[in-house]
Scaffold this motif. Structure first.
Motif, short mmCIF file in Angstrom:
data_model
loop_
_atom_site.label_atom_id
_atom_site.label_comp_id
_atom_site.label_asym_id
_atom_site.label_seq_id
_atom_site.Cartn_x
_atom_site.Cartn_y
_atom_site.Cartn_z
N SER A 163 2.02 -1.17 -32.66
CA SER A 163 1.77 0.00 -31.82
C SER A 163 0.46 0.67 -32.14
CB SER A 163 2.93 0.99 -31.94
OG SER A 163 3.06 1.43 -33.25
N GLY A 164 -0.28 0.17 -33.12
CA GLY A 164 -1.60 0.73 -33.38
C GLY A 164 -2.11 0.35 -34.75
N ASP B 280 -2.73 1.78 -38.16
CA ASP B 280 -2.27 2.96 -38.89
C ASP B 280 -3.36 3.49 -39.82
OD1 ASP B 280 0.47 4.47 -39.45
OD2 ASP B 280 -0.61 4.28 -41.36
N ALA C 147 -8.43 11.97 -42.14
CA ALA C 147 -8.60 11.79 -40.70
C ALA C 147 -10.01 12.16 -40.28
CB ALA C 147 -7.60 12.66 -39.95
N ASP D 275 -10.89 13.27 -34.16
CA ASP D 275 -9.79 12.44 -33.66
C ASP D 275 -8.58 13.32 -33.42
OD1 ASP D 275 -7.80 10.68 -33.13
OD2 ASP D 275 -7.91 9.60 -35.03
N THR D 276 -8.38 13.70 -32.15
CA THR D 276 -7.30 14.65 -31.84
C THR D 276 -5.92 14.04 -32.03
OG1 THR D 276 -7.59 14.03 -29.53
CG2 THR D 276 -8.60 16.11 -30.24
N THR D 277 -5.79 12.72 -31.92
CA THR D 277 -4.48 12.10 -32.11
C THR D 277 -4.15 12.02 -33.61
OG1 THR D 277 -5.27 9.82 -32.32
CG2 THR D 277 -4.89 10.64 -30.09
N GLY D 278 -5.17 11.88 -34.46
CA GLY D 278 -4.94 11.77 -35.89
C GLY D 278 -4.13 10.53 -36.25
N ALA D 279 -4.09 9.57 -35.35
CA ALA D 279 -3.18 8.43 -35.55
C ALA D 279 -3.72 7.41 -36.54
CB ALA D 279 -2.87 7.77 -34.22
N THR D 280 -5.04 7.23 -36.56
CA THR D 280 -5.64 6.22 -37.43
C THR D 280 -6.33 6.91 -38.59
OG1 THR D 280 -5.96 4.82 -35.50
CG2 THR D 280 -7.18 4.23 -37.49
N ARG D 281 -5.95 6.54 -39.78
CA ARG D 281 -6.47 7.22 -40.97
C ARG D 281 -7.23 6.29 -41.89
NH1 ARG D 281 -1.40 9.35 -41.68
NH2 ARG D 281 -0.80 7.24 -41.10
#
Ligand code: CMX
Length: 139
Positions: free
Chosen positions: A3-4, A6, A47, A51-57
């Protein structure tokens, strides 16, 4: 199943020094830090400020023990990129699917990762020379 992305993990000798460096040089912001006894690491998640989603760190990993995977990596390579982590919705299903393709997983069953996620790793020799982590975030 993925799903992405990480995170990407960087092995470092000293966690606080590396956090400061990433912040002062690239503006990365510390969002989480913890000790993972099982893995023998002190770790931090950072982060990108825009990056407003903060999904990928970016994950910084410092060794706590000489027999840890990160200590061994640092001894052999020095500091640098150590892993690429894919986010999955179901790590058991992801491992099963990869085993069917003949890819070696490092653990028989998933272990505890950052923030109570469930993790496993693909051996770098079966993933084009990249240590791939699979992360199922805690619900
Ligand atoms: N990336 C790419 N290649 C790697 C690697 C890495 N991070 N670590 C080892 N390798 C390569 C070595 O260069 C070596 O290649 P050559 O044989 O061509 O020299 C080969 O893999 C060695 O394999 P090995 O002897 O089977 O294994 P090692 O003792 O070097 O350990 C590994 C490698 C991946 C099994 C070990 O690091 C491990 O168990 N990792 C999983 C746990 C982990 O990384 N934890 C820290 C992070 C914690 C977290 O993310 O939460």
């Amino acid at each position: 199943l993925l799903s992405g992305i990480d995170h990407v993990g960087i092995a470092v000798a000293d966690l606080d020094t590396a956090i400061d460096f990433q912040h002062e040089t690239f503006g990365l912001v510390l969002t989480h830090s913890e000790v993972n006894e099982d893995q023998g690491v002190r770790e931090a998640m950072l982060a990108a400020p825009g990056d407003t989603t903060g999904a990928t760190r970016v994950q910084l990993l410092a060794p706590m023990r000489e027999d840890s995977a990160i200590a061994k990596f640092l001894d052999r390579n020095g500091p640098g990129l150590q892993q690429l982590a894919y986010r999955v919705t179901d790590v058991d299903a992801a491992c099963e699917a990869l085993r069917t393709k003949g890819v070696r997983l490092l653990y028989e069953a998933p272990r505890r990762g950052t923030a109570n996620s469930r993790i496993n790793f693909v051996h770098p020799k079966d993933a084009g020379g990249v240590l791939v982590e699979l992360v199922e975030p805690a619900r």
